[in-house]
Design an enzyme around this catalytic site. Structure first.
Site, PDB file in Angstrom:
ATOM      1  N   ARG A  50       0.873  -1.178   0.000  1.00 57.79           N
ATOM      2  CA  ARG A  50       0.000   0.000   0.000  1.00 57.79           C
ATOM      3  C   ARG A  50       0.911   1.230   0.000  1.00 57.79           C
ATOM      4  NH1 ARG A  50       2.452   1.729   3.754  1.00 57.79           N
ATOM      5  NH2 ARG A  50       0.972   3.440   3.807  1.00 57.79           N
ATOM      6  N   GLY A  51       0.278   2.408  -0.019  1.00 57.45           N
ATOM      7  CA  GLY A  51       1.054   3.644  -0.162  1.00 57.45           C
ATOM      8  C   GLY A  51       1.069   4.002  -1.642  1.00 57.45           C
ATOM      9  N   ALA A  52       0.728   5.269  -1.942  1.00 58.10           N
ATOM     10  CA  ALA A  52       0.519   5.660  -3.342  1.00 58.10           C
ATOM     11  C   ALA A  52       1.702   5.326  -4.263  1.00 58.10           C
ATOM     12  CB  ALA A  52       0.160   7.145  -3.399  1.00 58.10           C
ATOM     13  N   ARG A  89      -7.463  -0.026  -6.429  1.00 54.64           N
ATOM     14  CA  ARG A  89      -7.680   1.056  -5.463  1.00 54.64           C
ATOM     15  C   ARG A  89      -7.863   2.359  -6.264  1.00 54.64           C
ATOM     16  NH1 ARG A  89      -4.195   1.255  -0.272  1.00 54.64           N
ATOM     17  NH2 ARG A  89      -6.129   2.187   0.457  1.00 54.64           N
ATOM     18  N   GLN A 198      -1.791   1.928   9.987  1.00 54.36           N
ATOM     19  CA  GLN A 198      -0.509   2.090   9.272  1.00 54.36           C
ATOM     20  C   GLN A 198       0.525   2.784  10.156  1.00 54.36           C
ATOM     21  OE1 GLN A 198      -3.508   2.831   7.983  1.00 54.36           O
ATOM     22  NE2 GLN A 198      -3.573   2.593   5.783  1.00 54.36           N
ATOM     23  N   ASP A 239      -2.107  11.106  -1.726  1.00 53.73           N
ATOM     24  CA  ASP A 239      -2.509  10.100  -2.720  1.00 53.73           C
ATOM     25  C   ASP A 239      -2.861  10.736  -4.056  1.00 53.73           C
ATOM     26  OD1 ASP A 239      -2.981   8.657  -0.035  1.00 53.73           O
ATOM     27  OD2 ASP A 239      -2.975   7.106  -1.578  1.00 53.73           O
ATOM     28  N   ASN A 249      -5.563  12.415   1.043  1.00 57.93           N
ATOM     29  CA  ASN A 249      -4.623  11.589   1.808  1.00 57.93           C
ATOM     30  C   ASN A 249      -5.430  10.804   2.840  1.00 57.93           C
ATOM     31  OD1 ASN A 249      -1.856  10.770   2.312  1.00 57.93           O
ATOM     32  ND2 ASN A 249      -2.061  11.811   4.276  1.00 57.93           N
ATOM     33  N   LYS A 250      -4.732   9.955   3.572  1.00 60.42           N
ATOM     34  CA  LYS A 250      -5.381   9.057   4.537  1.00 60.42           C
ATOM     35  C   LYS A 250      -6.391   9.788   5.419  1.00 60.42           C
ATOM     36  CE  LYS A 250      -5.017   5.557   4.747  1.00 60.42           C
ATOM     37  NZ  LYS A 250      -6.021   4.750   3.987  1.00 60.42           N
TER      38      LYS A 250
END
Ligand code: MRU
Length: 351
Positions: A50-52, A89, A198, A239, A249-250
């Protein structure tokens, strides 16, 4: 200069892709081989990776693996490879950016009449280029960003934007790594980042691995810590950044930006230029991923809410450009954040 270890979340050996299984951290460091494009798509969807930036890189290798499957083993279609990987995603633009770049390369190779072996080799090379460009971009973001952080003080961060979210080093956490490497006496406050944790599972693990001083905090502690004067800067990743500077973002990032504004604390976003989506005008047009209710209704696999209670689980939120002090990219620092300063920076650098 302090020593920094160089954690990398993926490796490719003889056209085989291995990734750290992020579902197992911090308790187990397990490497998984993703040997088909469907497995790559599943790993992205289930957040094994995960993570852009990382999902862009892994997606690019997934595309090379998929084309290898159809050209060398037979069966399946190239558009199915592309769409299966894209349909994982929806929010992080890096995935679409990387896959579109791989598709353009593939079309060019086809036009040039390359044979299947040459095509596959060239696609793996392109994915490697994407990976290495990201790594060097992160080092540069770290360099530009670390000068903005104080010599001594508290830095609050959200989610995981470190080596585990990228090809290595990280974006927002990369800035923290660079500041620590420079000898700055920083203490990092790590939001646990419910519901997927995370922060608790991945960022705290990375900071422990590097020996960088840090405290884990519940997401709801941020305001009180700011009020007490413990936080000198907030730094987060992104993101997707739209043409006017709004940032997806998150979930929880928006609330942090409001708190930072109220307490007059600088709020920084660190992201490579591959995270900009100049075709989208503003944040309200960004598709926001909604994840299963179960992630909210459980913690560490155990139920924490009545079974019949419904839950809302937006994975990301939008922070308006007006709440952001600066965006740190590999090309330089954008501040103030608006359409003009973004266009100027990206155009000036030929993007
Ligand atoms: O759902 P995730 O873990 O993929 O979300 C990650 C984030 O929101 C990060 O802040 C963002 O992708 C930047 S990572 C360098």
């Amino acid at each position: 200069m302090r020593k920094i270890k160089d954690l990398r979340p993926l490796k490719v050996e003889q056209e085989k892709l291995y990734v750290i299984n992020q579902l197992k951290l911090p308790f187990q460091l397990e490497w998984l081989e993703l040997d088909s494009y469907r497995k790559v798509a599943q790993a992205i969807k289930e957040m094994v990776v995960r993570g852009a930036p990382l999902i862009g890189i892994v997606g690019a290798y997934g595309f090379a693996i998929g084309i290898k499957e159809i050209l060398l083993k037979g069966g399946g279609s190239d558009t199915d490879v592309l769409n299966t990987l894209k349909n994982t995603r929806p929010t992080a633009i890096n995935l679409f950016w990387a896959l579109d770049r791989m598709w353009r390369k593939y079309e060019k190779l086809q036009k040039e009449g390359k044979n299947p072996e040459e095509t596959v080799k060239a696609l793996f090379r392109e994915a490697h280029k994407i990976e290495m460009e990201d790594y060097h971009a992160n080092k540069s973001i770290g360099g530009f960003g670390q000068v903005l952080l104080p010599e001594k003080g508290g830095i609050l961060t959200h989610c995981n934007t470190g080596a585990l979210a990228t090809s290595g080093w990280g974006t927002a956490l990369g800035v923290i790594r660079s500041a620590y490497q420079e000898g700055k006496n920083i203490t990092v406050y790590v939001d646990e980042t419910r519901p997927y944790l995370q922060g608790a599972r991945l960022t705290a693990w990375e900071l422990s691995y590097e020996g960088i001083p840090h405290f884990l905090i519940t997401d709801s502690s941020a305001g009180f810590l700011m009020k007490k004067g413990l936080v000198d800067a907030v730094i987060v990743g992104a993101d997707r950044i739209t043409a006017n500077g709004d940032v997806a973002n998150k979930i929880g990032t928006y609330a942090l930006s409001v708190l930072a504004k109220e307490h007059k604390i600088p709020f920084y976003v660190a992201a490579p230029t591959s995270t900009f989506d100049l075709d989208t005008e503003s944040g309200e047009h960004i598709p926001i991923e909604e994840r299963p209710e179960e992630e909210v209704k459980t913690c560490g696999g155990k139920p924490v809410a009545p079974e019949e209670t419904p839950a809302i689980n937006y994975s990301f939120d939008i922070t308006p450009a007006s709440n952001i002090t600066a965006i740190i990219t590999e090309k330089g620092v954008i501040s103030p954040v608006n359409r003009e300063t973004i266009t100027k920076m990206l155009k000036y650098r030929g993007i």
